[in-house]
Design a protein around this motif. Sequence first.
Motif, PDB file in Angstrom:
ATOM      1  N   ALA A  39       3.517  12.897  44.871  1.00  0.00           N
ATOM      2  CA  ALA A  39       4.803  13.436  45.320  1.00  0.00           C
ATOM      3  C   ALA A  39       4.654  14.290  46.576  1.00  0.00           C
ATOM      4  CB  ALA A  39       5.441  14.251  44.200  1.00  0.00           C
ATOM      5  N   ARG A  40       3.602  15.086  46.647  1.00  0.00           N
ATOM      6  CA  ARG A  40       3.464  15.993  47.797  1.00  0.00           C
ATOM      7  C   ARG A  40       3.250  15.229  49.100  1.00  0.00           C
ATOM      8  NH1 ARG A  40       4.057  20.597  45.584  1.00  0.00           N
ATOM      9  NH2 ARG A  40       3.052  21.135  43.611  1.00  0.00           N
ATOM     10  N   GLY A  43       6.495  13.945  50.710  1.00  0.00           N
ATOM     11  CA  GLY A  43       7.294  14.918  51.446  1.00  0.00           C
ATOM     12  C   GLY A  43       6.614  15.408  52.713  1.00  0.00           C
ATOM     13  N   LEU A  45       5.495  15.712  56.576  1.00  0.00           N
ATOM     14  CA  LEU A  45       6.092  15.451  57.891  1.00  0.00           C
ATOM     15  C   LEU A  45       5.234  14.465  58.682  1.00  0.00           C
ATOM     16  CD1 LEU A  45       8.342  16.214  59.891  1.00  0.00           C
ATOM     17  CD2 LEU A  45       6.940  18.102  60.657  1.00  0.00           C
ATOM     18  N   GLU A  65       9.389   5.819  32.018  1.00  0.00           N
ATOM     19  CA  GLU A  65      10.825   6.122  32.054  1.00  0.00           C
ATOM     20  C   GLU A  65      11.710   4.906  31.830  1.00  0.00           C
ATOM     21  OE1 GLU A  65      11.872   8.207  35.607  1.00  0.00           O
ATOM     22  OE2 GLU A  65      10.354   9.730  35.253  1.00  0.00           O
ATOM     23  N   HIS A 233      17.980   2.653  38.386  1.00  0.00           N
ATOM     24  CA  HIS A 233      17.922   3.839  37.529  1.00  0.00           C
ATOM     25  C   HIS A 233      17.045   4.940  38.120  1.00  0.00           C
ATOM     26  CE1 HIS A 233      18.989   1.018  33.963  1.00  0.00           C
ATOM     27  NE2 HIS A 233      19.981   1.222  34.768  1.00  0.00           N
TER      28      HIS A 233
ATOM     29  N   TRP B  45      19.028  10.485  35.646  1.00  0.00           N
ATOM     30  CA  TRP B  45      18.026   9.671  36.358  1.00  0.00           C
ATOM     31  C   TRP B  45      16.722  10.422  36.586  1.00  0.00           C
ATOM     32  CZ3 TRP B  45      16.278  10.771  41.399  1.00  0.00           C
ATOM     33  CH2 TRP B  45      16.926  11.853  42.017  1.00  0.00           C
ATOM     34  N   THR B  47      13.456  12.527  35.566  1.00  0.00           N
ATOM     35  CA  THR B  47      12.616  12.413  34.371  1.00  0.00           C
ATOM     36  C   THR B  47      13.057  13.363  33.265  1.00  0.00           C
ATOM     37  OG1 THR B  47      10.805  11.943  35.883  1.00  0.00           O
ATOM     38  CG2 THR B  47      10.205  12.392  33.603  1.00  0.00           C
ATOM     39  N   GLU B 149      27.257  21.544  40.717  1.00  0.00           N
ATOM     40  CA  GLU B 149      26.258  22.167  41.603  1.00  0.00           C
ATOM     41  C   GLU B 149      26.914  22.658  42.877  1.00  0.00           C
ATOM     42  OE1 GLU B 149      23.252  19.778  43.373  1.00  0.00           O
ATOM     43  OE2 GLU B 149      24.476  17.989  43.470  1.00  0.00           O
ATOM     44  N   SER B 260      17.467  14.182  51.093  1.00  0.00           N
ATOM     45  CA  SER B 260      16.020  14.008  50.882  1.00  0.00           C
ATOM     46  C   SER B 260      15.285  13.814  52.202  1.00  0.00           C
ATOM     47  CB  SER B 260      15.752  12.784  50.004  1.00  0.00           C
ATOM     48  OG  SER B 260      16.440  12.892  48.791  1.00  0.00           O
ATOM     49  N   LEU B 263      13.694  16.881  53.947  1.00  0.00           N
ATOM     50  CA  LEU B 263      12.651  17.695  53.296  1.00  0.00           C
ATOM     51  C   LEU B 263      11.300  17.665  54.012  1.00  0.00           C
ATOM     52  CD1 LEU B 263      13.510  17.253  49.498  1.00  0.00           C
ATOM     53  CD2 LEU B 263      13.940  19.207  50.995  1.00  0.00           C
ATOM     54  N   PRO B 264      10.821  16.471  54.453  1.00  0.00           N
ATOM     55  CA  PRO B 264       9.529  16.518  55.170  1.00  0.00           C
ATOM     56  C   PRO B 264       9.565  17.468  56.360  1.00  0.00           C
ATOM     57  CG  PRO B 264      10.073  14.254  54.595  1.00  0.00           C
ATOM     58  CD  PRO B 264      11.285  15.083  54.248  1.00  0.00           C
ATOM     59  N   GLY B 265      10.637  17.448  57.141  1.00  0.00           N
ATOM     60  CA  GLY B 265      10.758  18.348  58.293  1.00  0.00           C
ATOM     61  C   GLY B 265      10.825  19.798  57.861  1.00  0.00           C
ATOM     62  N   PHE B 267       9.478  21.047  55.046  1.00  0.00           N
ATOM     63  CA  PHE B 267       8.131  21.445  54.599  1.00  0.00           C
ATOM     64  C   PHE B 267       7.190  21.633  55.787  1.00  0.00           C
ATOM     65  CE2 PHE B 267       9.216  18.771  50.641  1.00  0.00           C
ATOM     66  CZ  PHE B 267       9.794  19.860  50.029  1.00  0.00           C
ATOM     67  N   TYR B 280      18.733  19.751  44.411  1.00  0.00           N
ATOM     68  CA  TYR B 280      17.619  19.330  45.275  1.00  0.00           C
ATOM     69  C   TYR B 280      16.387  20.202  45.078  1.00  0.00           C
ATOM     70  CZ  TYR B 280      19.771  15.648  48.037  1.00  0.00           C
ATOM     71  OH  TYR B 280      20.316  14.461  48.440  1.00  0.00           O
ATOM     72  N   GLN B 283      13.398  18.349  43.841  1.00  0.00           N
ATOM     73  CA  GLN B 283      12.575  17.627  44.812  1.00  0.00           C
ATOM     74  C   GLN B 283      11.700  18.582  45.618  1.00  0.00           C
ATOM     75  OE1 GLN B 283      14.210  14.459  47.134  1.00  0.00           O
ATOM     76  NE2 GLN B 283      15.718  13.915  45.595  1.00  0.00           N
ATOM     77  N   VAL B 285      10.462  21.416  44.475  1.00  0.00           N
ATOM     78  CA  VAL B 285       9.360  21.799  43.583  1.00  0.00           C
ATOM     79  C   VAL B 285       8.304  20.700  43.529  1.00  0.00           C
ATOM     80  CG1 VAL B 285       8.773  22.197  41.144  1.00  0.00           C
ATOM     81  CG2 VAL B 285      10.739  23.355  42.156  1.00  0.00           C
ATOM     82  N   GLU B 286       8.753  19.459  43.456  1.00  0.00           N
ATOM     83  CA  GLU B 286       7.814  18.336  43.325  1.00  0.00           C
ATOM     84  C   GLU B 286       7.046  18.055  44.611  1.00  0.00           C
ATOM     85  OE1 GLU B 286       9.359  14.633  42.057  1.00  0.00           O
ATOM     86  OE2 GLU B 286       9.313  15.161  39.947  1.00  0.00           O
ATOM     87  N   GLN B 287       7.752  18.177  45.741  1.00  0.00           N
ATOM     88  CA  GLN B 287       7.158  17.659  46.978  1.00  0.00           C
ATOM     89  C   GLN B 287       6.608  18.723  47.916  1.00  0.00           C
ATOM     90  OE1 GLN B 287       9.998  15.062  48.883  1.00  0.00           O
ATOM     91  NE2 GLN B 287      10.344  13.868  47.041  1.00  0.00           N
ATOM     92  N   ALA B 288       6.978  19.975  47.709  1.00  0.00           N
ATOM     93  CA  ALA B 288       6.519  21.006  48.651  1.00  0.00           C
ATOM     94  C   ALA B 288       5.001  21.121  48.628  1.00  0.00           C
ATOM     95  CB  ALA B 288       7.146  22.349  48.287  1.00  0.00           C
ATOM     96  N   GLU B 290       1.227  22.725  48.699  1.00  0.00           N
ATOM     97  CA  GLU B 290       0.674  23.904  47.998  1.00  0.00           C
ATOM     98  C   GLU B 290       0.890  25.155  48.845  1.00  0.00           C
ATOM     99  OE1 GLU B 290      -0.743  24.089  45.082  1.00  0.00           O
ATOM    100  OE2 GLU B 290      -1.032  21.956  44.573  1.00  0.00           O
TER     101      GLU B 290
END
Lengths: 279, 432
Positions: A39-40, A43, A45, A65, A233, B45, B47, B149, B260, B263-265, B267, B280, B283, B285-288, B290
């Motif tokens: 996942a990281r 994301g 850049l 899932e 899904h 949708w 998890t 939200e 979505s 997010l890369p930009g 981070f 969001y 996402q 939390v998952e993708q940021a 360390e």
Amino acid sequence: MSMRTGRATRAGQYLALTGYLVFLAFPFLWLISTAFKPARELGSLHPTWIPRHPTLDNFRQAFDEQPLLQAAGNSVLAAVSAGMICVLIATPMAYVMARHRGKLSAAATGWVVISQAFPFVLLIIPLFLILKNLHLINSLAGLIMVYVVWSLPFALWMLVGYVRAVPAELEEAASVDGAGRLRTLVSVTAPLLAPGIVATALFAFITAWNEFFFALVLLKTPEKQTLPVVLTHFIGAEGAADLGPLAAAAFLATLPSLLLFAFIQRRITGGMLAGAVKS
Amino acid sequence: MRALTRAAAAAATALTLLLAGCSGGGADGTDADGTVHLRFQSLAWQTESVKANKELVAEWNATHPDIQVDYVQGSWDSVHDQLLTSFEGGEAPDIIHDASDDLADFAYGGYLADLRTLLPGRLTEDIPAASWSTTTFDGGVYGVPFLQEPKVLIANTKILRASGVRIPTADRPWSWQEFRQVTKELTGKGRYGVAWPLKEPVSVTLNLGLSAGGQLFHRGEDGKVDLRFGEGDSVVPRTIHDQVTVDHSAARTALGMGGSDTLPGFFGGKYAMVPLGFAYRQQVVEQAPEGFEWSVLPAPAGSDGTAQGVSPQTLSVSEDSPHKKEAVEFIDFLLDPPNTVRLAKGDWMLPTGTKALADPALHTEDQGWATGTALAQQLRPAPAQSVRGYPEWKDKVATPALQEYYSGTIGLDELTDRLVDDGNRVLARYQR
């Protein structure tokens, strides 16, 4: 000078071909890369082609899932059945339309062309109601019937072309040599037509394999759903997506058709060449 | 010839067996022993959300042997078309998960059950009137709003802290003017103060516009709606426009992006802040990467404070369902406060119900929950969600007009003309 020009032309052709192949391959290669990224890295850049820390987590999550194997089984059943039935119906029809040209044949051809103009959103509600009356909603049988009907016009169109490409003189020669109608069809026409039949079956298979909307509205329970429906899904509201598992599942979903193409493509080419030699 | 006949017969037999084998059984919703079967189509949708929904269904089934619920997975991407055909064919699920802005056509079309006489008092009282108004059409209640939200600013904490700007709180948010100034200060070499993901610009503009008193859609005493563009309506669009084209403190490239995509930009430090839906955070939390420090800030406030429009997620019952009472019983169970908290945490959203919203688990500073819950009181129904013709206005008029305005192609006068004049022509066709 002319040799140099020829080389330059050929180099240009290869360059264009390479560019085209890269263009075609890019989404698939990126899909594979995404499927194996944690996942990281998704994301990041500065994304990389090769995952820095490749993982199978996306595949695990996708299988945990969603019932992917069951959905793949349903897709295989629907697509293979649709392909086979479509060919069984279209082959004799195409032969008649190609060889016995008359008013009826012309009308049938016209109908086939017109039927391609109907958008499926126009058909879906009547189809839904008919299948409901037949108790074929939430049934793969109903879905297969829809796929056959949907693919049939184009399949017919394809096969008519293939039948016309088989010289009628060959059938006449067989007849002069004493072969009966059936023998001529089985021993002379069918082998030459085989690549066309395979290509048509493949077309019907791919159409059914990729089809989403009919499957979405006709299948109600998770046990019956096909792969394209299950893939959605992983997509949330406003376009948000569980990208890793989605890529993993989509990668798996593309494999069967790719393998099928890789396996059959050589045979189609071989069959075409064989036909060319005989004619 | 006989061989051919045999082959044809074998193929026909195989086909018959195949069709017979594939056929689904016809379920009327009740077993011979009286057990009622309900189909619950969920759009969960993520998890954790799917897990929470499935667990709750399993818990219900274990304690209600006479009313069994079948979990059916739906998809946000295709729910409208799928429901429409299901309704037309009389095959809709009994319990339907959707969003309030998708319900109007189904409610007016007679596809959804009016829940007024079926809902338990506990549920009716626990959910605020503003939320109920998102599912009330022509006096009937066609869904239970249960999750919502707000739009928040997700910010790069290090950049924010280093800049020395005032950090806003839910009690003291930035004004729109202050927000514009802050984004200028946060803009630096290779970095924008904000990235507005405006692939779908209409709902963001209208929903945030409520904070500045923007309303745009005005319902007259005759019940007809007309479009008027006042001073309050211009605050949010003008701020975004000026950030992009005057101050260059907002990334122009982000205008065509979905949430979505930014997010890369974000981070990578390219954007200091991104306005995104509260959910969001999952996402992020998952993708940021360390060590990446991020925080949740309230959206800027205007003359009406931090008010903003929302379209809550809803649970409805199909009009064709033979078991409406049982379906509402299941909804009541699903939205029991502790269960609603499980659903809210699974979806990273806020419950509409006041008891669930008061749960301490949703008030922690961790992951910005407290900022979100503090904003909950100010959430209003999204403007125009019950206006017939709104989808056409949105797609044909407002989306292209706003996209052109934000990118600097047209000015505010042209935007106003198109939103109002062209828009009123569209609405008139629906209100004859």
